[in-house]
Design a protein around this motif. Structure first.
Motif, mmCIF file in Angstrom:
data_model
loop_
_atom_site.group_PDB
_atom_site.id
_atom_site.type_symbol
_atom_site.label_atom_id
_atom_site.label_comp_id
_atom_site.label_asym_id
_atom_site.label_seq_id
_atom_site.Cartn_x
_atom_site.Cartn_y
_atom_site.Cartn_z
ATOM 1 N N ASP A 44 0.857 -1.180 0.000
ATOM 2 C CA ASP A 44 0.000 0.000 0.000
ATOM 3 C C ASP A 44 0.898 1.237 0.000
ATOM 4 O OD1 ASP A 44 -2.171 1.688 0.112
ATOM 5 O OD2 ASP A 44 -2.428 1.476 2.283
ATOM 6 N N VAL A 45 1.433 1.570 -1.182
ATOM 7 C CA VAL A 45 2.371 2.671 -1.343
ATOM 8 C C VAL A 45 1.898 3.532 -2.502
ATOM 9 C CG1 VAL A 45 4.764 3.259 -1.897
ATOM 10 C CG2 VAL A 45 4.289 1.263 -0.502
ATOM 11 N N ASP A 46 1.845 4.842 -2.293
ATOM 12 C CA ASP A 46 1.450 5.735 -3.375
ATOM 13 C C ASP A 46 2.643 6.584 -3.815
ATOM 14 O OD1 ASP A 46 1.710 7.632 -1.375
ATOM 15 O OD2 ASP A 46 -0.397 8.180 -1.331
ATOM 16 N N LYS A 47 2.424 7.457 -4.788
ATOM 17 C CA LYS A 47 3.483 8.304 -5.333
ATOM 18 C C LYS A 47 4.098 9.172 -4.248
ATOM 19 C CE LYS A 47 4.591 12.402 -7.519
ATOM 20 N NZ LYS A 47 4.925 13.516 -6.656
ATOM 21 N N ASN A 48 3.283 9.677 -3.326
ATOM 22 C CA ASN A 48 3.798 10.534 -2.256
ATOM 23 C C ASN A 48 4.699 9.760 -1.313
ATOM 24 O OD1 ASN A 48 2.439 12.825 -3.202
ATOM 25 N ND2 ASN A 48 0.583 12.245 -2.115
ATOM 26 N N ALA A 49 4.379 8.505 -1.061
ATOM 27 C CA ALA A 49 5.231 7.673 -0.205
ATOM 28 C C ALA A 49 6.582 7.445 -0.876
ATOM 29 C CB ALA A 49 4.551 6.350 0.105
ATOM 30 N N VAL A 50 6.585 7.200 -2.187
ATOM 31 C CA VAL A 50 7.837 7.019 -2.920
ATOM 32 C C VAL A 50 8.669 8.304 -2.830
ATOM 33 C CG1 VAL A 50 8.880 6.643 -5.200
ATOM 34 C CG2 VAL A 50 6.915 5.259 -4.467
ATOM 35 N N GLN A 51 8.024 9.451 -2.982
ATOM 36 C CA GLN A 51 8.734 10.728 -2.892
ATOM 37 C C GLN A 51 9.358 10.901 -1.511
ATOM 38 O OE1 GLN A 51 7.822 13.790 -1.046
ATOM 39 N NE2 GLN A 51 9.712 14.650 -1.827
ATOM 40 N N ARG A 52 8.630 10.557 -0.463
ATOM 41 C CA ARG A 52 9.156 10.696 0.899
ATOM 42 C C ARG A 52 10.285 9.702 1.163
ATOM 43 N NH1 ARG A 52 3.759 10.655 1.886
ATOM 44 N NH2 ARG A 52 3.896 8.822 3.230
ATOM 45 N N ILE A 53 10.197 8.512 0.605
ATOM 46 C CA ILE A 53 11.287 7.532 0.729
ATOM 47 C C ILE A 53 12.538 8.091 0.065
ATOM 48 C CG2 ILE A 53 12.131 5.294 -0.080
ATOM 49 C CD1 ILE A 53 9.201 4.255 0.330
ATOM 50 N N GLU A 54 12.393 8.575 -1.159
ATOM 51 C CA GLU A 54 13.546 9.093 -1.900
ATOM 52 C C GLU A 54 14.181 10.300 -1.227
ATOM 53 O OE1 GLU A 54 12.404 7.560 -6.388
ATOM 54 O OE2 GLU A 54 12.377 9.705 -5.976
ATOM 55 N N SER A 55 13.381 11.122 -0.598
ATOM 56 C CA SER A 55 13.927 12.318 0.058
ATOM 57 C C SER A 55 14.412 12.036 1.474
ATOM 58 C CB SER A 55 12.879 13.435 0.077
ATOM 59 O OG SER A 55 11.798 13.072 0.926
ATOM 60 N N GLY A 56 14.215 10.806 1.949
ATOM 61 C CA GLY A 56 14.684 10.440 3.283
ATOM 62 C C GLY A 56 13.754 10.862 4.402
ATOM 63 N N GLN A 57 12.531 11.247 4.081
ATOM 64 C CA GLN A 57 11.577 11.712 5.080
ATOM 65 C C GLN A 57 10.665 10.608 5.589
ATOM 66 O OE1 GLN A 57 9.542 14.778 2.941
ATOM 67 N NE2 GLN A 57 11.183 16.262 3.233
ATOM 68 N N ARG A 58 10.918 9.364 5.175
ATOM 69 C CA ARG A 58 10.046 8.250 5.558
ATOM 70 C C ARG A 58 10.885 7.020 5.862
ATOM 71 N NH1 ARG A 58 7.598 3.825 3.336
ATOM 72 N NH2 ARG A 58 5.376 3.465 3.671
ATOM 73 N N PHE A 59 10.525 6.325 6.937
ATOM 74 C CA PHE A 59 11.154 5.049 7.243
ATOM 75 C C PHE A 59 10.766 4.027 6.184
ATOM 76 C CE2 PHE A 59 10.973 6.846 11.581
ATOM 77 C CZ PHE A 59 12.306 6.729 11.911
ATOM 78 N N VAL A 60 11.624 3.036 5.973
ATOM 79 C CA VAL A 60 11.358 1.955 5.031
ATOM 80 C C VAL A 60 11.433 0.645 5.808
ATOM 81 C CG1 VAL A 60 12.139 0.778 2.946
ATOM 82 C CG2 VAL A 60 12.334 3.258 3.113
ATOM 83 N N THR A 61 10.370 -0.137 5.763
ATOM 84 C CA THR A 61 10.368 -1.421 6.455
ATOM 85 C C THR A 61 11.153 -2.447 5.649
ATOM 86 O OG1 THR A 61 8.370 -2.276 5.390
ATOM 87 C CG2 THR A 61 8.065 -0.928 7.390
ATOM 88 N N ASP A 62 11.482 -3.562 6.278
ATOM 89 C CA ASP A 62 12.199 -4.612 5.566
ATOM 90 C C ASP A 62 11.350 -5.182 4.430
ATOM 91 O OD1 ASP A 62 10.428 -5.820 7.360
ATOM 92 O OD2 ASP A 62 11.866 -7.292 8.088
ATOM 93 N N ILE A 63 10.065 -5.251 4.617
ATOM 94 C CA ILE A 63 9.161 -5.736 3.570
ATOM 95 C C ILE A 63 9.194 -4.780 2.373
ATOM 96 C CG2 ILE A 63 6.723 -6.161 2.999
ATOM 97 C CD1 ILE A 63 6.441 -7.015 6.006
#
Length: 82
Positions: A44-63
Motif C-alpha cells: 500500500d504505497v502511493d506516489k507521495n510515499a515514494v517521494q518521501r522515501i527518496e527524500s529520506g523523510q520516511r522510514f522503510v520497512t524490511d518488507i
C-alpha cells in the motif's frame, strides 16, 4: 540515546539509491510508475510515499525494502550501498 536516523539525518539509507536506480531505468521510471509496480506486488504505497522515501523523510520497512529491490531489479544490498 538511540536515534532512528542515519548520520545525515535521513530516516532511511536506501532513498538516494532508489532515486538513482529509478531514473537509470530505460525508459525512465516515474515515482508514480514505481508506486504502481509496488502496489501490484501488494504494498500500500502511493506516489507521495515514494517521494518521501527518496527524500529520506520516511522510514522503510524490511518488507518495503525487499519489494523496492525486486521492483528495481537489484538486490537489497545494492539499495543499501552508499
Amino acid at each position: 540515546m538511540y536515534k532512528n536516523r542515519a548520520p545525515n539525518g535521513r530516516y532511511n539509507l536506501c532513498g538516494g539509491r532508489v532515486t538513482t536506480l529509478r531514473k537509470a531505468r530505460t525508459p525512465k521510471l516515474s515515482q508514480r510508475g514505481l508506486a504502481d509496480i509496488l502496489q501490484l506486488g501488494g504494498l500500500d504505497v502511493d506516489k507521495n510515499a515514494v517521494q518521501r522515501i527518496e527524500s529520506g523523510q520516511r522510514f522503510v520497512t524490511d518488507i518495503e525494502l525487499k519489494a523496492l529491490a525486486q521492483a528495481l531489479g537489484v538486490t537489497v544490498e545494492e539499495l543499501l550501498k552508499p
